[in-house]
Enzyme design. Structure first.
Site, short mmCIF file in Angstrom:
data_model
loop_
_atom_site.label_atom_id
_atom_site.label_comp_id
_atom_site.label_asym_id
_atom_site.label_seq_id
_atom_site.Cartn_x
_atom_site.Cartn_y
_atom_site.Cartn_z
N HIS A 1 -0.54 -10.25 -4.53
CA HIS A 1 0.47 -10.06 -5.58
C HIS A 1 0.82 -11.40 -6.21
O HIS A 1 0.62 -12.46 -5.60
CB HIS A 1 1.74 -9.42 -5.01
CG HIS A 1 2.36 -10.23 -3.92
ND1 HIS A 1 1.91 -10.20 -2.61
CD2 HIS A 1 3.38 -11.11 -3.94
CE1 HIS A 1 2.64 -11.02 -1.88
NE2 HIS A 1 3.54 -11.60 -2.67
N THR B 1 4.11 -13.84 2.66
CA THR B 1 4.82 -13.04 3.67
C THR B 1 4.40 -11.57 3.64
O THR B 1 4.54 -10.87 4.64
CB THR B 1 6.35 -13.13 3.49
OG1 THR B 1 6.71 -12.67 2.20
CG2 THR B 1 6.85 -14.55 3.70
N HIS C 1 -0.75 -8.53 1.01
CA HIS C 1 -1.39 -7.64 0.02
C HIS C 1 -1.23 -8.38 -1.29
O HIS C 1 -0.10 -8.69 -1.71
CB HIS C 1 -0.66 -6.28 0.02
CG HIS C 1 -1.16 -5.30 -0.98
ND1 HIS C 1 -1.45 -3.98 -0.66
CD2 HIS C 1 -1.38 -5.40 -2.32
CE1 HIS C 1 -1.84 -3.33 -1.74
NE2 HIS C 1 -1.80 -4.18 -2.77
N CYS D 1 0.85 -1.20 0.00
CA CYS D 1 0.00 0.00 0.00
C CYS D 1 0.88 1.24 0.00
O CYS D 1 0.59 2.23 -0.69
CB CYS D 1 -0.92 0.03 1.22
SG CYS D 1 -2.37 -1.02 1.07
P1 5GP Z 1 5.28 -13.49 -0.71
O1 5GP Z 1 6.21 -14.25 0.18
O2 5GP Z 1 4.23 -12.79 0.10
O3 5GP Z 1 4.73 -14.29 -1.85
O4 5GP Z 1 6.19 -12.39 -1.42
C1 5GP Z 1 6.52 -11.16 -0.87
C2 5GP Z 1 7.64 -10.60 -1.68
O5 5GP Z 1 7.75 -9.21 -1.42
C3 5GP Z 1 9.03 -11.21 -1.34
O6 5GP Z 1 9.55 -11.88 -2.48
C4 5GP Z 1 9.87 -10.00 -0.93
O7 5GP Z 1 11.18 -10.04 -1.43
C5 5GP Z 1 9.10 -8.83 -1.49
N1 5GP Z 1 9.23 -7.62 -0.72
C6 5GP Z 1 9.16 -7.49 0.64
N2 5GP Z 1 9.34 -6.19 0.99
C7 5GP Z 1 9.51 -5.50 -0.16
C8 5GP Z 1 9.75 -4.11 -0.43
O8 5GP Z 1 9.82 -3.26 0.45
N3 5GP Z 1 9.89 -3.77 -1.74
C9 5GP Z 1 9.83 -4.69 -2.76
N4 5GP Z 1 9.99 -4.25 -3.99
N5 5GP Z 1 9.60 -6.00 -2.53
C10 5GP Z 1 9.45 -6.40 -1.24
ZN ZN Z 2 -1.75 -3.22 1.32
#
Ligand code: 5GP
Ligand code: ZN
Length: 148
Positions: free
Chosen positions: A108, A103, A106, A16
């Site tokens: 994605h 992790t 939101h 966000c």
């Molecule tokens: P999930 O584990 O929820 O599928 O993926 C979250 C992703 O967000 C991770 O691959 C992590 O590297 C990425 N991520 C976490 N914090 C940030 C941030 O502040 N900026 C960007 N560009 N990616 C982030």
């Molecule tokens: Zn959000």
């Protein structure tokens, strides 16, 4: 998968804040409903996240229009990754819930260029349940879909 977990409340979560321009991000594309930016933890060069602009925690929280828009953006970004990085493979990954390895809560989708022996792995403990069980599962799901 990364173990960092964003526990921020809705509306002030990391994505966000990226959507509002409050946190820096290497932006790739945006339209009315979606935004694409480089994942901060590049699993392979060219690793992009496509997120909804609106805060929605998981697949169960997005609208059909947002789902369609995300997939449209994913397909465009994937084509750009193909043109630019020319990876021999590409994996889409979308995690829901802690147990689903999410992790950042939101919505994605990861658009991840893949290479031979790149160390990416998801263990896949396959079970042969048998046709009877498969039909029973299918019947339950079909019933739930009809009831929608
Ligand atoms: P999930 O584990 O929820 O599928 O993926 C979250 C992703 O967000 C991770 O691959 C992590 O590297 C990425 N991520 C976490 N914090 C940030 C941030 O502040 N900026 C960007 N560009 N990616 C982030
Ligand atoms: Zn959000």
């Amino acid at each position: 998968m990364p173990r960092f977990v964003d526990t921020s409340p809705p509306g002030v979560c990391i994505f966000c804040r990226i959507a509002r321009g409050e946190l820096p991000a290497a932006r790739v594309f945006e339209d009315d409903l979606t935004m694409a930016f480089m994942d901060i933890g590049q699993v392979n060069p060219g690793h992009v996240l496509v997120a909804t602009k609106r805060h929605a925690a998981t697949l169960f929280d997005i609208t059909p229009e947002e789902g369609a828009a995300v997939m449209r953006t994913v397909q465009r970004v994937a084509a750009a990754i193909g043109d630019t990085f020319d990876p021999p493979g590409l994996t889409l990954l979308q995690a829901n819930g802690k147990e689903g390895d999410q992790t950042v809560f939101h919505f994605h989708m990861h658009v991840l260029p893949r290479h031979a022996d790149d160390g990416v792995g998801l263990s896949w403990p396959r079970k042969e349940s048998g046709m009877e069980a498969l039909h029973a599962y299918a019947l339950k799901l079909a019933g739930a879909l009809r009831a929608e």
